[in-house]
Design a protein around this motif. Structure first.
Motif, PDB file in Angstrom:
ATOM      1  N   LEU A  37       0.834  -1.204   0.000  1.00 15.26           N
ATOM      2  CA  LEU A  37       0.000   0.000   0.000  1.00 15.26           C
ATOM      3  C   LEU A  37       0.870   1.256   0.000  1.00 15.26           C
ATOM      4  N   TRP A  38       1.840   1.307   0.910  1.00 18.27           N
ATOM      5  CA  TRP A  38       2.645   2.506   1.103  1.00 18.27           C
ATOM      6  C   TRP A  38       3.482   2.844  -0.128  1.00 18.27           C
ATOM      7  N   GLN A  39       4.119   1.836  -0.718  1.00 13.13           N
ATOM      8  CA  GLN A  39       4.963   2.123  -1.880  1.00 13.13           C
ATOM      9  C   GLN A  39       4.150   2.794  -2.986  1.00 13.13           C
ATOM     10  N   VAL A  40       2.912   2.382  -3.153  1.00 14.74           N
ATOM     11  CA  VAL A  40       2.072   2.947  -4.211  1.00 14.74           C
ATOM     12  C   VAL A  40       1.591   4.344  -3.839  1.00 14.74           C
ATOM     13  N   VAL A  41       1.140   4.507  -2.611  1.00 14.41           N
ATOM     14  CA  VAL A  41       0.597   5.802  -2.197  1.00 14.41           C
ATOM     15  C   VAL A  41       1.664   6.882  -2.208  1.00 14.41           C
TER      16      VAL A  41
END
Length: 469
Positions: A140-144
Protein backbone atom coordinates in the motif's frame (compact mmCIF):
# COMPACT_ATOMS: atom_id res chain seq x y z
CA UNK A 1 5.01 -15.80 -12.06
CA UNK A 2 1.23 -16.26 -11.87
CA UNK A 3 -0.91 -13.38 -10.63
CA UNK A 4 -2.30 -14.86 -7.44
CA UNK A 5 -2.85 -14.44 -3.73
CA UNK A 6 -0.81 -17.14 -1.99
CA UNK A 7 -0.84 -17.10 1.80
CA UNK A 8 2.85 -17.20 2.84
CA UNK A 9 1.91 -18.45 6.31
CA UNK A 10 0.79 -21.82 4.89
CA UNK A 11 1.53 -21.79 1.14
CA UNK A 12 -2.16 -22.00 0.22
CA UNK A 13 -3.26 -20.41 -3.06
CA UNK A 14 -6.39 -18.44 -2.21
CA UNK A 15 -7.22 -16.71 -5.48
CA UNK A 16 -5.83 -16.42 -8.99
CA UNK A 17 -6.34 -13.71 -11.59
CA UNK A 18 -6.23 -13.64 -15.38
CA UNK A 19 -3.51 -11.48 -16.86
CA UNK A 20 -4.68 -8.44 -18.77
CA UNK A 21 -4.41 -8.92 -22.52
CA UNK A 22 -3.37 -6.52 -25.26
CA UNK A 23 -6.89 -5.13 -25.69
CA UNK A 24 -7.26 -4.48 -21.99
CA UNK A 25 -3.90 -2.73 -21.81
CA UNK A 26 -4.77 -0.56 -24.81
CA UNK A 27 -8.11 0.37 -23.29
CA UNK A 28 -6.49 1.49 -20.06
CA UNK A 29 -3.75 3.43 -21.82
CA UNK A 30 -6.35 5.26 -23.88
CA UNK A 31 -8.45 5.97 -20.80
CA UNK A 32 -5.47 7.28 -18.83
CA UNK A 33 -4.47 9.55 -21.71
CA UNK A 34 -7.96 10.94 -22.12
CA UNK A 35 -8.24 11.49 -18.37
CA UNK A 36 -4.99 13.45 -18.31
CA UNK A 37 -6.20 15.91 -20.93
CA UNK A 38 -8.95 17.12 -18.61
CA UNK A 39 -7.62 16.27 -15.15
CA UNK A 40 -4.46 18.33 -15.73
CA UNK A 41 -6.63 21.47 -15.81
CA UNK A 42 -8.34 20.65 -12.51
CA UNK A 43 -7.39 23.27 -9.95
CA UNK A 44 -5.41 22.33 -6.86
CA UNK A 45 -8.24 22.83 -4.37
CA UNK A 46 -10.32 20.26 -6.27
CA UNK A 47 -7.40 17.83 -6.44
CA UNK A 48 -6.93 18.31 -2.69
CA UNK A 49 -10.61 17.60 -2.07
CA UNK A 50 -10.37 14.32 -3.99
CA UNK A 51 -7.17 13.26 -2.22
CA UNK A 52 -8.63 14.07 1.20
CA UNK A 53 -11.71 12.02 0.34
CA UNK A 54 -9.51 9.07 -0.64
CA UNK A 55 -7.69 9.39 2.69
CA UNK A 56 -10.99 9.34 4.58
CA UNK A 57 -12.09 6.19 2.78
CA UNK A 58 -8.78 4.45 3.41
CA UNK A 59 -9.03 5.32 7.09
CA UNK A 60 -12.45 3.67 7.19
CA UNK A 61 -11.08 0.61 5.37
CA UNK A 62 -7.95 0.30 7.51
CA UNK A 63 -8.67 -3.06 9.14
CA UNK A 64 -9.97 -4.75 6.01
CA UNK A 65 -7.11 -3.64 3.76
CA UNK A 66 -4.59 -4.51 6.49
CA UNK A 67 -5.92 -8.06 6.55
CA UNK A 68 -5.61 -8.24 2.79
CA UNK A 69 -1.97 -7.15 2.94
CA UNK A 70 -1.17 -9.63 5.70
CA UNK A 71 -2.84 -12.44 3.80
CA UNK A 72 -1.00 -11.63 0.59
CA UNK A 73 2.54 -10.98 1.83
CA UNK A 74 2.70 -12.03 5.47
CA UNK A 75 3.50 -8.87 7.44
CA UNK A 76 2.19 -8.84 11.03
CA UNK A 77 -1.34 -7.47 11.16
CA UNK A 78 -0.34 -4.63 13.49
CA UNK A 79 2.32 -3.55 10.97
CA UNK A 80 -0.23 -3.71 8.15
CA UNK A 81 -2.61 -1.46 10.08
CA UNK A 82 0.25 0.98 10.70
CA UNK A 83 1.06 0.96 6.99
CA UNK A 84 -2.53 1.89 6.11
CA UNK A 85 -2.49 4.68 8.69
CA UNK A 86 0.79 6.00 7.27
CA UNK A 87 -0.79 6.16 3.81
CA UNK A 88 -3.69 8.18 5.20
CA UNK A 89 -1.20 10.60 6.75
CA UNK A 90 0.72 11.04 3.50
CA UNK A 91 -2.41 11.58 1.42
CA UNK A 92 -3.63 14.26 3.80
CA UNK A 93 -0.18 15.84 3.88
CA UNK A 94 -0.08 16.22 0.12
CA UNK A 95 -3.68 17.41 0.02
CA UNK A 96 -2.72 20.14 2.48
CA UNK A 97 0.69 21.09 1.06
CA UNK A 98 0.60 20.61 -2.72
CA UNK A 99 -0.57 24.13 -3.48
CA UNK A 100 2.45 25.56 -1.65
CA UNK A 101 4.87 22.98 -3.07
CA UNK A 102 3.75 23.68 -6.63
CA UNK A 103 3.43 27.46 -6.33
CA UNK A 104 5.21 29.53 -8.96
CA UNK A 105 8.76 30.54 -8.07
CA UNK A 106 9.82 34.12 -8.74
CA UNK A 107 13.45 35.11 -9.31
CA UNK A 108 14.65 38.32 -7.72
CA UNK A 109 14.05 41.64 -9.49
CA UNK A 110 17.76 41.90 -10.21
CA UNK A 111 17.84 38.43 -11.77
CA UNK A 112 14.74 39.16 -13.86
CA UNK A 113 16.25 42.39 -15.14
CA UNK A 114 19.57 40.68 -15.88
CA UNK A 115 17.76 38.10 -18.02
CA UNK A 116 16.32 40.85 -20.17
CA UNK A 117 12.75 40.22 -19.02
CA UNK A 118 10.11 42.49 -17.67
CA UNK A 119 8.99 39.61 -15.50
CA UNK A 120 9.75 35.89 -15.17
CA UNK A 121 8.68 32.91 -13.11
CA UNK A 122 9.09 29.15 -12.82
CA UNK A 123 5.86 27.22 -13.27
CA UNK A 124 5.17 23.52 -12.53
CA UNK A 125 3.05 21.52 -14.95
CA UNK A 126 2.24 17.77 -14.91
CA UNK A 127 4.01 15.43 -17.34
CA UNK A 128 1.18 13.06 -18.24
CA UNK A 129 0.60 9.34 -17.76
CA UNK A 130 3.10 7.87 -15.27
CA UNK A 131 3.73 4.12 -15.09
CA UNK A 132 4.44 2.83 -11.57
CA UNK A 133 6.12 -0.57 -11.16
CA UNK A 134 5.77 -1.44 -7.50
CA UNK A 135 6.92 -4.22 -5.11
CA UNK A 136 5.08 -6.43 -2.67
CA UNK A 137 6.86 -5.61 0.59
CA UNK A 138 4.89 -2.44 1.38
CA UNK A 139 2.02 -3.04 -1.05
CA UNK A 140 0.00 0.00 0.00
CA UNK A 141 2.64 2.51 1.10
CA UNK A 142 4.96 2.12 -1.88
CA UNK A 143 2.07 2.95 -4.21
CA UNK A 144 0.60 5.80 -2.20
CA UNK A 145 3.92 7.58 -1.83
CA UNK A 146 3.97 7.73 -5.64
CA UNK A 147 0.27 8.20 -6.28
CA UNK A 148 -0.44 10.99 -3.79
CA UNK A 149 2.13 13.46 -5.15
CA UNK A 150 1.66 12.39 -8.79
CA UNK A 151 -2.11 12.87 -8.69
CA UNK A 152 -1.82 16.13 -6.77
CA UNK A 153 0.56 17.39 -9.48
CA UNK A 154 -2.09 16.66 -12.11
CA UNK A 155 -0.68 13.44 -13.60
CA UNK A 156 -2.57 10.20 -14.15
CA UNK A 157 -1.21 6.84 -13.03
CA UNK A 158 -0.96 3.26 -14.25
CA UNK A 159 0.02 0.72 -11.58
CA UNK A 160 1.83 -2.50 -12.42
CA UNK A 161 1.99 -4.09 -8.98
CA UNK A 162 3.84 -7.22 -7.90
CA UNK A 163 2.08 -10.39 -9.00
CA UNK A 164 1.65 -11.70 -5.45
CA UNK A 165 -0.42 -8.73 -4.19
CA UNK A 166 -3.20 -8.44 -6.79
CA UNK A 167 -6.01 -7.81 -4.32
CA UNK A 168 -4.15 -4.88 -2.76
CA UNK A 169 -3.54 -3.52 -6.26
CA UNK A 170 -7.19 -3.74 -7.20
CA UNK A 171 -8.18 -2.15 -3.89
CA UNK A 172 -6.08 0.92 -4.71
CA UNK A 173 -7.79 1.43 -8.06
CA UNK A 174 -11.17 1.08 -6.37
CA UNK A 175 -10.18 3.49 -3.59
CA UNK A 176 -9.45 6.36 -5.98
CA UNK A 177 -12.56 5.56 -8.00
CA UNK A 178 -14.76 5.71 -4.89
CA UNK A 179 -13.11 8.98 -3.88
CA UNK A 180 -14.52 10.55 -7.05
CA UNK A 181 -11.47 10.75 -9.29
CA UNK A 182 -12.42 10.95 -12.98
CA UNK A 183 -12.35 7.64 -14.84
CA UNK A 184 -8.79 6.78 -15.86
CA UNK A 185 -6.92 8.90 -13.33
CA UNK A 186 -5.59 5.83 -11.52
CA UNK A 187 -5.77 2.31 -12.93
CA UNK A 188 -4.29 -1.07 -12.02
CA UNK A 189 -2.77 -3.25 -14.73
CA UNK A 190 -2.82 -6.94 -13.79
CA UNK A 191 0.12 -7.89 -16.00
CA UNK A 192 3.37 -9.75 -15.59
CA UNK A 193 6.81 -8.21 -15.79
CA UNK A 194 7.08 -9.20 -19.44
CA UNK A 195 4.45 -6.61 -20.39
CA UNK A 196 6.27 -3.64 -18.83
CA UNK A 197 8.62 -2.85 -21.70
CA UNK A 198 5.89 -2.40 -24.31
CA UNK A 199 3.84 -0.24 -21.96
CA UNK A 200 6.82 1.94 -21.13
CA UNK A 201 7.70 2.35 -24.80
CA UNK A 202 4.17 3.50 -25.65
CA UNK A 203 4.38 7.21 -26.53
CA UNK A 204 1.37 7.94 -24.35
CA UNK A 205 3.38 7.04 -21.22
CA UNK A 206 5.40 10.09 -20.19
CA UNK A 207 7.47 8.72 -17.31
CA UNK A 208 7.97 5.81 -14.94
CA UNK A 209 8.77 5.13 -11.33
CA UNK A 210 9.98 1.81 -9.96
CA UNK A 211 10.61 0.48 -6.49
CA UNK A 212 12.14 -2.96 -6.49
CA UNK A 213 15.21 -5.01 -7.25
CA UNK A 214 18.37 -3.81 -8.93
CA UNK A 215 17.79 -6.01 -12.04
CA UNK A 216 14.26 -4.65 -12.42
CA UNK A 217 15.57 -1.10 -12.08
CA UNK A 218 18.25 -1.70 -14.70
CA UNK A 219 15.65 -3.03 -17.13
CA UNK A 220 13.24 -0.13 -16.73
CA UNK A 221 16.04 2.46 -16.80
CA UNK A 222 17.45 0.97 -20.01
CA UNK A 223 14.11 1.12 -21.82
CA UNK A 224 13.33 4.59 -20.49
CA UNK A 225 16.77 5.76 -21.55
CA UNK A 226 16.19 4.60 -25.10
CA UNK A 227 12.81 6.33 -25.12
CA UNK A 228 14.19 9.42 -23.32
CA UNK A 229 11.61 9.26 -20.55
CA UNK A 230 11.99 10.46 -16.98
CA UNK A 231 12.37 7.77 -14.32
CA UNK A 232 12.67 7.59 -10.55
CA UNK A 233 14.22 4.41 -9.14
CA UNK A 234 14.25 3.20 -5.53
CA UNK A 235 16.13 -0.08 -5.51
CA UNK A 236 17.85 -2.27 -2.95
CA UNK A 237 19.59 -1.28 0.22
CA UNK A 238 22.09 -2.73 2.67
CA UNK A 239 21.91 0.03 5.23
CA UNK A 240 24.61 0.38 7.88
CA UNK A 241 23.72 0.79 11.55
CA UNK A 242 26.79 2.30 13.22
CA UNK A 243 27.19 2.34 17.00
CA UNK A 244 29.92 4.53 18.52
CA UNK A 245 31.15 4.62 22.14
CA UNK A 246 29.07 7.67 23.15
CA UNK A 247 25.80 5.94 22.20
CA UNK A 248 23.12 4.85 24.63
CA UNK A 249 23.84 1.15 24.15
CA UNK A 250 20.58 -0.14 25.64
CA UNK A 251 18.48 2.09 23.36
CA UNK A 252 20.68 1.37 20.38
CA UNK A 253 20.33 -2.38 20.85
CA UNK A 254 16.56 -2.28 21.37
CA UNK A 255 16.06 -0.07 18.34
CA UNK A 256 18.39 -2.24 16.29
CA UNK A 257 16.06 -5.21 16.70
CA UNK A 258 13.11 -3.25 15.35
CA UNK A 259 15.23 -1.70 12.62
CA UNK A 260 16.26 -5.14 11.39
CA UNK A 261 13.03 -7.12 11.59
CA UNK A 262 10.49 -4.48 10.58
CA UNK A 263 8.23 -5.96 7.90
CA UNK A 264 9.71 -9.41 8.66
CA UNK A 265 13.10 -8.02 7.65
CA UNK A 266 11.87 -7.38 4.11
CA UNK A 267 12.46 -3.65 3.83
CA UNK A 268 14.92 -1.83 1.60
CA UNK A 269 15.57 0.69 4.37
CA UNK A 270 15.85 -1.85 7.18
CA UNK A 271 19.22 -1.75 8.94
CA UNK A 272 21.14 -4.81 7.77
CA UNK A 273 24.82 -4.32 8.61
CA UNK A 274 25.56 -3.51 12.26
CA UNK A 275 28.94 -1.82 12.60
CA UNK A 276 29.93 -1.43 16.25
CA UNK A 277 32.98 0.28 17.73
CA UNK A 278 35.20 -2.20 19.53
CA UNK A 279 34.84 -0.34 22.85
CA UNK A 280 31.11 -1.18 23.01
CA UNK A 281 30.98 -4.19 20.69
CA UNK A 282 30.57 -6.89 23.33
CA UNK A 283 27.84 -5.03 25.25
CA UNK A 284 25.89 -4.23 22.09
CA UNK A 285 26.27 -7.74 20.61
CA UNK A 286 24.98 -9.35 23.80
CA UNK A 287 21.91 -7.13 24.04
CA UNK A 288 21.15 -7.18 20.33
CA UNK A 289 21.45 -10.96 20.02
CA UNK A 290 19.25 -11.48 23.09
CA UNK A 291 16.61 -9.17 21.61
CA UNK A 292 16.62 -10.98 18.25
CA UNK A 293 16.45 -14.40 19.90
CA UNK A 294 13.47 -13.35 22.05
CA UNK A 295 11.24 -12.45 19.09
CA UNK A 296 8.11 -14.50 18.49
CA UNK A 297 7.86 -15.99 15.00
CA UNK A 298 4.44 -17.20 13.90
CA UNK A 299 1.00 -16.48 12.52
CA UNK A 300 1.04 -12.89 11.22
CA UNK A 301 -2.61 -12.47 12.13
CA UNK A 302 -1.85 -13.06 15.83
CA UNK A 303 -1.30 -10.03 18.07
CA UNK A 304 1.58 -11.82 19.83
CA UNK A 305 3.62 -12.31 16.64
CA UNK A 306 6.72 -10.18 16.08
CA UNK A 307 7.93 -11.77 12.84
CA UNK A 308 5.75 -13.45 10.24
CA UNK A 309 6.74 -15.49 7.19
CA UNK A 310 8.76 -14.30 4.26
CA UNK A 311 6.58 -13.34 1.32
CA UNK A 312 7.62 -16.19 -0.95
CA UNK A 313 9.25 -19.59 -0.89
CA UNK A 314 11.94 -18.34 -3.27
CA UNK A 315 12.66 -15.39 -1.01
CA UNK A 316 13.34 -17.73 1.90
CA UNK A 317 15.53 -19.93 -0.27
CA UNK A 318 17.59 -16.91 -1.36
CA UNK A 319 18.04 -15.85 2.27
CA UNK A 320 19.06 -19.35 3.32
CA UNK A 321 21.70 -19.42 0.59
CA UNK A 322 23.28 -16.22 1.90
CA UNK A 323 23.34 -17.48 5.50
CA UNK A 324 24.65 -20.94 4.55
CA UNK A 325 27.39 -19.40 2.39
CA UNK A 326 28.50 -17.15 5.26
CA UNK A 327 28.59 -20.00 7.78
CA UNK A 328 30.52 -22.24 5.39
CA UNK A 329 33.10 -19.48 5.02
CA UNK A 330 33.56 -19.03 8.76
CA UNK A 331 30.76 -16.78 10.06
CA UNK A 332 29.19 -17.59 13.43
CA UNK A 333 25.44 -17.62 13.97
CA UNK A 334 24.98 -15.99 17.38
CA UNK A 335 21.29 -16.88 17.13
CA UNK A 336 18.99 -18.35 14.52
CA UNK A 337 20.36 -19.51 11.20
CA UNK A 338 17.64 -21.99 10.35
CA UNK A 339 13.93 -22.50 9.74
CA UNK A 340 11.84 -22.72 12.94
CA UNK A 341 11.17 -26.41 13.64
CA UNK A 342 7.70 -25.74 15.08
CA UNK A 343 6.45 -24.05 11.88
CA UNK A 344 6.73 -26.70 9.14
CA UNK A 345 4.21 -24.96 6.88
CA UNK A 346 4.74 -21.51 5.45
CA UNK A 347 7.90 -19.61 4.60
CA UNK A 348 9.24 -18.74 8.04
CA UNK A 349 12.86 -18.07 9.01
CA UNK A 350 14.29 -17.58 12.48
CA UNK A 351 15.71 -14.12 13.33
CA UNK A 352 19.45 -14.47 12.89
CA UNK A 353 22.61 -12.59 13.89
CA UNK A 354 25.83 -13.46 12.04
CA UNK A 355 29.25 -12.40 13.33
CA UNK A 356 32.70 -12.74 11.81
CA UNK A 357 31.68 -11.50 8.37
CA UNK A 358 34.47 -11.24 5.78
CA UNK A 359 34.50 -9.72 2.26
CA UNK A 360 34.59 -13.15 0.57
CA UNK A 361 31.09 -13.92 1.89
CA UNK A 362 28.18 -13.12 -0.42
CA UNK A 363 26.22 -11.50 2.39
CA UNK A 364 28.94 -8.86 2.76
CA UNK A 365 27.95 -7.36 -0.59
CA UNK A 366 24.43 -8.68 -1.27
CA UNK A 367 21.20 -7.51 0.33
CA UNK A 368 19.74 -9.94 2.89
CA UNK A 369 15.98 -9.58 2.47
CA UNK A 370 14.71 -11.18 5.65
CA UNK A 371 15.35 -11.19 9.43
CA UNK A 372 19.13 -11.70 9.20
CA UNK A 373 21.63 -9.21 10.63
CA UNK A 374 25.38 -9.08 10.06
CA UNK A 375 27.60 -7.82 12.88
CA UNK A 376 30.94 -6.05 12.35
CA UNK A 377 33.59 -4.73 14.73
CA UNK A 378 35.23 -1.35 13.97
CA UNK A 379 38.36 -0.13 15.76
CA UNK A 380 37.92 3.54 14.82
CA UNK A 381 35.61 6.09 13.26
CA UNK A 382 37.56 5.82 10.01
CA UNK A 383 37.04 2.06 9.91
CA UNK A 384 33.33 2.46 10.71
CA UNK A 385 32.90 4.86 7.79
CA UNK A 386 34.83 2.56 5.47
CA UNK A 387 32.70 -0.43 6.42
CA UNK A 388 29.51 1.60 6.09
CA UNK A 389 30.48 2.55 2.52
CA UNK A 390 31.74 -0.90 1.54
CA UNK A 391 28.55 -1.79 -0.29
CA UNK A 392 27.20 -1.20 -3.79
CA UNK A 393 24.07 0.29 -2.23
CA UNK A 394 23.44 3.70 -0.69
CA UNK A 395 19.82 4.04 0.39
CA UNK A 396 19.97 5.21 4.00
CA UNK A 397 22.03 4.83 7.17
CA UNK A 398 21.68 4.87 10.95
CA UNK A 399 24.36 6.24 13.28
CA UNK A 400 24.35 6.18 17.05
CA UNK A 401 26.64 8.82 18.55
CA UNK A 402 26.14 11.82 20.81
CA UNK A 403 29.40 13.42 19.67
CA UNK A 404 28.65 16.45 17.47
CA UNK A 405 31.97 16.27 15.63
CA UNK A 406 31.39 12.60 14.84
CA UNK A 407 27.91 13.39 13.57
CA UNK A 408 29.26 15.96 11.12
CA UNK A 409 31.88 13.50 9.93
CA UNK A 410 29.23 10.87 9.18
CA UNK A 411 27.04 13.41 7.37
CA UNK A 412 30.03 14.37 5.23
CA UNK A 413 31.33 10.90 4.46
CA UNK A 414 28.57 8.28 4.47
CA UNK A 415 27.44 7.49 0.93
CA UNK A 416 23.66 7.29 1.32
CA UNK A 417 20.46 9.21 0.68
CA UNK A 418 19.86 9.67 4.40
CA UNK A 419 21.70 9.71 7.73
CA UNK A 420 19.53 9.07 10.80
CA UNK A 421 21.15 9.77 14.16
CA UNK A 422 20.17 7.97 17.38
CA UNK A 423 17.11 6.38 15.82
CA UNK A 424 16.10 4.18 12.91
CA UNK A 425 15.47 5.12 9.31
CA UNK A 426 11.84 5.86 8.51
CA UNK A 427 10.11 7.64 5.65
CA UNK A 428 7.90 10.67 6.24
CA UNK A 429 5.89 12.67 3.69
CA UNK A 430 7.71 15.91 4.53
CA UNK A 431 11.22 14.47 4.01
CA UNK A 432 12.78 13.43 0.68
CA UNK A 433 13.41 9.71 0.28
CA UNK A 434 15.78 7.94 -2.11
CA UNK A 435 19.33 6.72 -2.56
CA UNK A 436 22.61 6.82 -4.44
CA UNK A 437 24.88 4.24 -6.07
CA UNK A 438 22.92 1.07 -6.92
CA UNK A 439 20.05 2.08 -4.67
CA UNK A 440 18.75 4.23 -7.52
CA UNK A 441 18.17 7.90 -8.25
CA UNK A 442 15.53 10.56 -7.89
CA UNK A 443 13.51 11.28 -4.78
CA UNK A 444 10.07 10.43 -3.49
CA UNK A 445 8.04 12.36 -0.91
CA UNK A 446 8.34 16.02 0.15
CA UNK A 447 8.45 18.82 -2.39
CA UNK A 448 11.22 17.00 -4.23
CA UNK A 449 8.93 14.03 -4.81
CA UNK A 450 5.96 15.97 -6.15
CA UNK A 451 8.17 17.89 -8.56
CA UNK A 452 9.88 14.76 -9.98
CA UNK A 453 7.00 14.28 -12.42
CA UNK A 454 6.48 17.90 -13.33
CA UNK A 455 7.53 19.92 -16.35
CA UNK A 456 9.59 22.67 -14.71
CA UNK A 457 8.61 25.51 -17.03
CA UNK A 458 10.40 28.83 -17.40
CA UNK A 459 7.93 31.64 -18.15
CA UNK A 460 9.70 34.74 -19.51
CA UNK A 461 8.14 38.05 -20.62
CA UNK A 462 10.06 40.54 -22.72
CA UNK A 463 10.15 44.21 -21.91
CA UNK A 464 6.77 45.86 -22.35
CA UNK A 465 6.72 48.86 -24.69
CA UNK A 466 6.05 52.17 -23.00
CA UNK A 467 2.70 53.85 -23.65
CA UNK A 468 2.77 55.76 -26.88
CA UNK A 469 5.93 54.07 -28.16
Amino acid sequence: MPIATVNPANGETLRTFDELGAEGIERRLATATAAFRTYRTTDLPERARLMARAADLLEQDEDAVARTMTTEMGKPLAAARAEAAKCVKAMRWYAGHAEILLADEHPSETEVKDSGASRARVHYRPLGVVLAVMPWNFPLWQVVRFAAPALMAGNTGLLKHASNVPQTALYLEDLFRRAGYPDGCFQTLLVGSGAVEAILRDPRVAAATLTGSEPAGRSVAAVAGEEIKKTVLELGGSDPYVVMPSADIDRAARTAVTARVQNNGQSCIAAKRFIVHTDVYDAFAERFTAGMAALTVGDPMADTTDVGPLASEQGRADLEELVDDAVRRGATALCGGQRPADLPRGWFYTPTVLAGITPDMRIHHEEAFGPVATLYRADSLDEAVALANDTPFGLSSNVWTRDAAEQERFVRDIEAGGVFFNGMTASHPALPFGGVKRSGYGRELSGHGIREFCNVTTVWHGAEPEDGA
